[in-house]
Design a protein around this motif. Structure first.
Motif, PDB file in Angstrom:
ATOM      1  N   MET A  93     -76.802  25.170 -18.761  1.00 35.89           N
ATOM      2  CA  MET A  93     -76.092  26.399 -18.413  1.00 35.89           C
ATOM      3  C   MET A  93     -75.488  26.276 -17.024  1.00 35.89           C
ATOM      4  O   MET A  93     -74.352  26.638 -16.781  1.00 35.89           O
ATOM      5  N   PHE A  94     -76.254  25.743 -16.111  1.00 27.77           N
ATOM      6  CA  PHE A  94     -75.799  25.564 -14.725  1.00 27.77           C
ATOM      7  C   PHE A  94     -74.584  24.654 -14.680  1.00 27.77           C
ATOM      8  O   PHE A  94     -73.600  24.949 -14.020  1.00 27.77           O
ATOM      9  N   ASN A  95     -74.660  23.533 -15.426  1.00 25.19           N
ATOM     10  CA  ASN A  95     -73.546  22.597 -15.445  1.00 25.19           C
ATOM     11  C   ASN A  95     -72.296  23.238 -16.029  1.00 25.19           C
ATOM     12  O   ASN A  95     -71.180  22.977 -15.591  1.00 25.19           O
ATOM     13  N   THR A  96     -72.477  24.084 -17.034  1.00 20.17           N
ATOM     14  CA  THR A  96     -71.340  24.757 -17.659  1.00 20.17           C
ATOM     15  C   THR A  96     -70.651  25.693 -16.678  1.00 20.17           C
ATOM     16  O   THR A  96     -69.432  25.743 -16.584  1.00 20.17           O
ATOM     17  N   VAL A  97     -71.462  26.436 -15.927  1.00 16.86           N
ATOM     18  CA  VAL A  97     -70.909  27.368 -14.942  1.00 16.86           C
ATOM     19  C   VAL A  97     -70.164  26.614 -13.853  1.00 16.86           C
ATOM     20  O   VAL A  97     -69.058  26.974 -13.449  1.00 16.86           O
ATOM     21  N   MET A  98     -70.786  25.517 -13.373  1.00 14.61           N
ATOM     22  CA  MET A  98     -70.146  24.720 -12.326  1.00 14.61           C
ATOM     23  C   MET A  98     -68.824  24.136 -12.811  1.00 14.61           C
ATOM     24  O   MET A  98     -67.827  24.113 -12.092  1.00 14.61           O
ATOM     25  N   SER A  99     -68.820  23.681 -14.074  1.00  7.38           N
ATOM     26  CA  SER A  99     -67.608  23.114 -14.639  1.00  7.38           C
ATOM     27  C   SER A  99     -66.517  24.170 -14.748  1.00  7.38           C
ATOM     28  O   SER A  99     -65.356  23.923 -14.458  1.00  7.38           O
ATOM     29  N   GLY A 100     -66.930  25.362 -15.147  1.00  9.32           N
ATOM     30  CA  GLY A 100     -65.970  26.452 -15.253  1.00  9.32           C
ATOM     31  C   GLY A 100     -65.377  26.822 -13.912  1.00  9.32           C
ATOM     32  O   GLY A 100     -64.171  27.053 -13.790  1.00  9.32           O
ATOM     33  N   ASN A 101     -66.238  26.882 -12.894  1.00 12.00           N
ATOM     34  CA  ASN A 101     -65.746  27.200 -11.551  1.00 12.00           C
ATOM     35  C   ASN A 101     -64.765  26.138 -11.056  1.00 12.00           C
ATOM     36  O   ASN A 101     -63.761  26.450 -10.412  1.00 12.00           O
ATOM     37  N   HIS A 102     -65.093  24.862 -11.368  1.00  9.61           N
ATOM     38  CA  HIS A 102     -64.218  23.769 -10.948  1.00  9.61           C
ATOM     39  C   HIS A 102     -62.850  23.879 -11.612  1.00  9.61           C
ATOM     40  O   HIS A 102     -61.811  23.700 -10.971  1.00  9.61           O
ATOM     41  N   ASN A 103     -62.857  24.210 -12.907  1.00  4.14           N
ATOM     42  CA  ASN A 103     -61.595  24.364 -13.627  1.00  4.14           C
ATOM     43  C   ASN A 103     -60.777  25.524 -13.072  1.00  4.14           C
ATOM     44  O   ASN A 103     -59.559  25.442 -12.955  1.00  4.14           O
ATOM     45  N   ASP A 104     -61.475  26.612 -12.740  1.00  4.46           N
ATOM     46  CA  ASP A 104     -60.788  27.771 -12.154  1.00  4.46           C
ATOM     47  C   ASP A 104     -60.121  27.397 -10.840  1.00  4.46           C
ATOM     48  O   ASP A 104     -59.000  27.816 -10.542  1.00  4.46           O
ATOM     49  N   GLN A 105     -60.844  26.597 -10.032  1.00  7.59           N
ATOM     50  CA  GLN A 105     -60.288  26.173  -8.757  1.00  7.59           C
ATOM     51  C   GLN A 105     -59.063  25.285  -8.953  1.00  7.59           C
ATOM     52  O   GLN A 105     -58.066  25.402  -8.233  1.00  7.59           O
ATOM     53  N   GLN A 106     -59.150  24.407  -9.936  1.00  2.00           N
ATOM     54  CA  GLN A 106     -58.018  23.541 -10.231  1.00  2.00           C
ATOM     55  C   GLN A 106     -56.803  24.349 -10.680  1.00  2.00           C
ATOM     56  O   GLN A 106     -55.676  24.103 -10.241  1.00  2.00           O
ATOM     57  N   MET A 107     -57.037  25.318 -11.560  1.00  2.00           N
ATOM     58  CA  MET A 107     -55.952  26.152 -12.054  1.00  2.00           C
ATOM     59  C   MET A 107     -55.342  26.977 -10.927  1.00  2.00           C
ATOM     60  O   MET A 107     -54.119  27.151 -10.837  1.00  2.00           O
ATOM     61  N   SER A 108     -56.194  27.479 -10.053  1.00  2.00           N
ATOM     62  CA  SER A 108     -55.707  28.271  -8.924  1.00  2.00           C
ATOM     63  C   SER A 108     -54.844  27.424  -7.990  1.00  2.00           C
ATOM     64  O   SER A 108     -53.791  27.875  -7.517  1.00  2.00           O
ATOM     65  N   ALA A 109     -55.296  26.185  -7.736  1.00  2.00           N
ATOM     66  CA  ALA A 109     -54.538  25.281  -6.870  1.00  2.00           C
ATOM     67  C   ALA A 109     -53.205  24.913  -7.512  1.00  2.00           C
ATOM     68  O   ALA A 109     -52.165  24.849  -6.830  1.00  2.00           O
ATOM     69  N   LEU A 110     -53.223  24.684  -8.845  1.00  2.00           N
ATOM     70  CA  LEU A 110     -52.000  24.341  -9.558  1.00  2.00           C
ATOM     71  C   LEU A 110     -51.012  25.502  -9.520  1.00  2.00           C
ATOM     72  O   LEU A 110     -49.812  25.314  -9.281  1.00  2.00           O
ATOM     73  N   GLU A 111     -51.530  26.710  -9.725  1.00  2.00           N
ATOM     74  CA  GLU A 111     -50.678  27.899  -9.688  1.00  2.00           C
ATOM     75  C   GLU A 111     -50.057  28.089  -8.306  1.00  2.00           C
ATOM     76  O   GLU A 111     -48.875  28.416  -8.176  1.00  2.00           O
ATOM     77  N   GLU A 112     -50.850  27.854  -7.280  1.00  2.00           N
ATOM     78  CA  GLU A 112     -50.357  27.998  -5.912  1.00  2.00           C
ATOM     79  C   GLU A 112     -49.266  26.977  -5.616  1.00  2.00           C
ATOM     80  O   GLU A 112     -48.244  27.294  -5.003  1.00  2.00           O
ATOM     81  N   THR A 113     -49.485  25.732  -6.079  1.00  2.00           N
ATOM     82  CA  THR A 113     -48.500  24.671  -5.866  1.00  2.00           C
ATOM     83  C   THR A 113     -47.182  25.001  -6.567  1.00  2.00           C
ATOM     84  O   THR A 113     -46.097  24.856  -5.995  1.00  2.00           O
ATOM     85  N   ARG A 114     -47.286  25.461  -7.814  1.00  2.00           N
ATOM     86  CA  ARG A 114     -46.071  25.745  -8.578  1.00  2.00           C
ATOM     87  C   ARG A 114     -45.344  26.983  -8.044  1.00  2.00           C
ATOM     88  O   ARG A 114     -44.111  27.038  -8.076  1.00  2.00           O
ATOM     89  N   THR A 115     -46.085  27.944  -7.559  1.00  2.00           N
ATOM     90  CA  THR A 115     -45.452  29.114  -6.934  1.00  2.00           C
ATOM     91  C   THR A 115     -44.668  28.691  -5.702  1.00  2.00           C
ATOM     92  O   THR A 115     -43.550  29.152  -5.456  1.00  2.00           O
ATOM     93  N   SER A 116     -45.258  27.781  -4.931  1.00  2.00           N
ATOM     94  CA  SER A 116     -44.581  27.262  -3.743  1.00  2.00           C
ATOM     95  C   SER A 116     -43.313  26.502  -4.123  1.00  2.00           C
ATOM     96  O   SER A 116     -42.271  26.646  -3.475  1.00  2.00           O
ATOM     97  N   LEU A 117     -43.383  25.696  -5.189  1.00  2.00           N
ATOM     98  CA  LEU A 117     -42.215  24.961  -5.659  1.00  2.00           C
ATOM     99  C   LEU A 117     -41.111  25.913  -6.109  1.00  2.00           C
ATOM    100  O   LEU A 117     -39.929  25.688  -5.835  1.00  2.00           O
ATOM    101  N   CYS A 118     -41.505  26.983  -6.796  1.00  2.00           N
ATOM    102  CA  CYS A 118     -40.524  27.982  -7.236  1.00  2.00           C
ATOM    103  C   CYS A 118     -39.836  28.637  -6.045  1.00  2.00           C
ATOM    104  O   CYS A 118     -38.619  28.855  -6.051  1.00  2.00           O
ATOM    105  N   ASP A 119     -40.616  28.954  -5.034  1.00  2.00           N
ATOM    106  CA  ASP A 119     -40.059  29.571  -3.830  1.00  2.00           C
ATOM    107  C   ASP A 119     -39.060  28.629  -3.153  1.00  2.00           C
ATOM    108  O   ASP A 119     -37.983  29.045  -2.710  1.00  2.00           O
ATOM    109  N   GLN A 120     -39.435  27.348  -3.061  1.00  2.00           N
ATOM    110  CA  GLN A 120     -38.548  26.362  -2.441  1.00  2.00           C
ATOM    111  C   GLN A 120     -37.267  26.195  -3.254  1.00  2.00           C
ATOM    112  O   GLN A 120     -36.170  26.149  -2.707  1.00  2.00           O
ATOM    113  N   PHE A 121     -37.415  26.103  -4.579  1.00  2.00           N
ATOM    114  CA  PHE A 121     -36.258  25.933  -5.461  1.00  2.00           C
ATOM    115  C   PHE A 121     -35.308  27.112  -5.313  1.00  2.00           C
ATOM    116  O   PHE A 121     -34.090  26.942  -5.183  1.00  2.00           O
ATOM    117  N   ALA A 122     -35.870  28.328  -5.329  1.00  2.00           N
ATOM    118  CA  ALA A 122     -35.047  29.534  -5.218  1.00  2.00           C
ATOM    119  C   ALA A 122     -34.319  29.574  -3.884  1.00  2.00           C
ATOM    120  O   ALA A 122     -33.142  29.959  -3.802  1.00  2.00           O
TER     121      ALA A 122
END
Length: 389
Positions: free
Chosen positions: A1-30
């Motif tokens: 259970m602990f490993n599952t939660v940690m894995s989920g948190n890691h994925n959330d962090q990755q998705m958040s970082a990806l979203e932030e990067t792509r938002t920045s790219l959109c801002d630059q492109f615009a």
């Protein structure tokens, strides 16, 4: 259970970082393309979030036909009547002298004529005429330049604004013109109308910089494009080696990375430009002119100006009337909810260590008169500058 939660948190962090990067790219492109975030997201997603590919795709789709209407009108107008450029009541200051265009002069912009040479067979008794010739020769020995971000990415009234640029070239007849934010259709328009100039281009697609050299005054030896390895905005350093009045010059222009959040990349690019200036041969004068997007603190952070390199505006006494080249208080081309006044466009010079010296003489902003279309030639003011040689 602990490993599952940690894995989920890691994925959330990755998705958040990806979203932030792509938002920045959109801002630059615009910001670069003048579009909005929805358009930016569409082009970036279609090109696997590769900024360069996305921008090239956007430009190819939107920019090719910018001057089609202009060309059609000129072809149809067999009588030779063309629309006006700068208003007939507008004036511009060059080397301390007010100049004015009449409407009929502005209707036909002729940049094809070579500069007339001054006669050397002056009657000694005509002292006044001799004085005029002497003064003219002194002016002819000066190097004159214009540096201007022409905002080719803004397609609103672009053909009229390009014609406005040609009007200023006809007025000031600069020896060298440094241009930023060119697009292919814009450079083709200039080549058609400014045939007395040789063009050196920083690219041939997307948007890019260019250097125009007056054929009768400046001889091109060679040119090169120096890449910025980590740019996200297709930026590079364009260098042209030329001779002027027997003197060797290295002419450089660039459009350093835009936007406040690109400070680190902008400083990397500035270091490349400064290093290139330092490495130029000692018998050559180096002039860099372009849209640097610099804040004064960034120049301090890179260690200040290299030995022997000076900021021309500072060298000429930091005159207030030509401080701000990006001024949303005075320039209405961009509709923004804030007032921003910045010295983004700058000129640096490193004089030759041997032979005669090239020194800054005069500087003034240009493009501060509205065109007949109700807009300015660019959202930036241009810089007109002369040098004693």
């Amino acid at each position: 259970m602990f490993n599952t939660v940690m894995s989920g948190n890691h994925n959330d962090q990755q998705m958040s970082a990806l979203e932030e990067t792509r938002t920045s790219l959109c801002d630059q492109f615009a910001s670069i393309s003048g579009s909005d975030s929805a358009v930016a997201q569409c082009y970036l997603a279609e090109n696997e979030w590769d900024m360069e590919r996305a921008l090239n795709s956007f430009f190819e789709a939107h920019m090719d036909s910018v001057f089609d209407v202009e060309d059609a009108k000129e072809t149809k107008d067999v009588s030779g009547n063309k629309r006006k450029g700068v208003n007939s009541s507008d004036t511009a200051e060059a080397s301390g002298t007010k100049k004015k265009f009449k409407t009929d002069q502005m209707d036909c912009i002729d940049l094809t004529a070579e500069e007339p040479t001054c006669s050397s067979s002056v009657n000694p008794q005509e002292s006044q005429a001799k004085s005029v010739v002497t003064e003219s020769n002194a002016e002819d020995s000066k190097l004159s330049i214009i540096s201007w971000n022409v905002d080719g990415l803004d397609t609103l009234s672009l053909a009229e604004r390009a014609r406005g640029l040609c009007s200023y070239l006809a007025l000031y007849t600069p020896d060298v013109v440094f241009l930023q934010e060119l697009i292919p259709s814009y450079i083709q328009y200039l080549k058609k109308h400014a045939v007395s100039y040789l063009f050196v281009e920083g690219n041939d697609d997307g948007y890019f910089t260019g250097i125009m050299l007056k054929k009768s005054r400046v001889k091109l030896l060679e040119s090169e494009i120096i890449c910025y390895p980590t740019t996200q905005m297709l930026r590079n350093l364009l260098v042209a080696q030329v001779t002027f009045s027997g003197q060797k010059l290295y002419l450089m222009t660039s459009h350093l990375e835009s936007c406040k959040n690109q400070s680190e990349e902008r400083m990397k690019q500035l270091r490349v430009a400064f290093q290139t200036m330092k490495e130029a041969p000692e018998d050559a004068t180096v002039i860099f002119a372009g849209d640097t997007n610099l804040r004064d603190t960034e120049v301090v952070k890179v260690g200040g100006l290299p030995p022997g390199v000076c900021d021309v505006w500072e060298q000429l006494g930091k005159q207030e009337h030509c401080r701000y080249t990006w001024d949303t208080k005075a320039n209405s081309n961009k509709t923004v909810p804030y007032i921003s006044r910045c010295r983004f466009d700058r000129i640096f010079i490193r004089s030759a260590k041997t032979g005669s010296r090239v020194t800054p003489d005069h500087m003034v902003l240009v493009g501060m008169e509205k065109l007949d279309c109700g807009r300015y030639t660019s959202d930036h003011w241009g810089i007109y500058c002369t040098f004693k040689t």
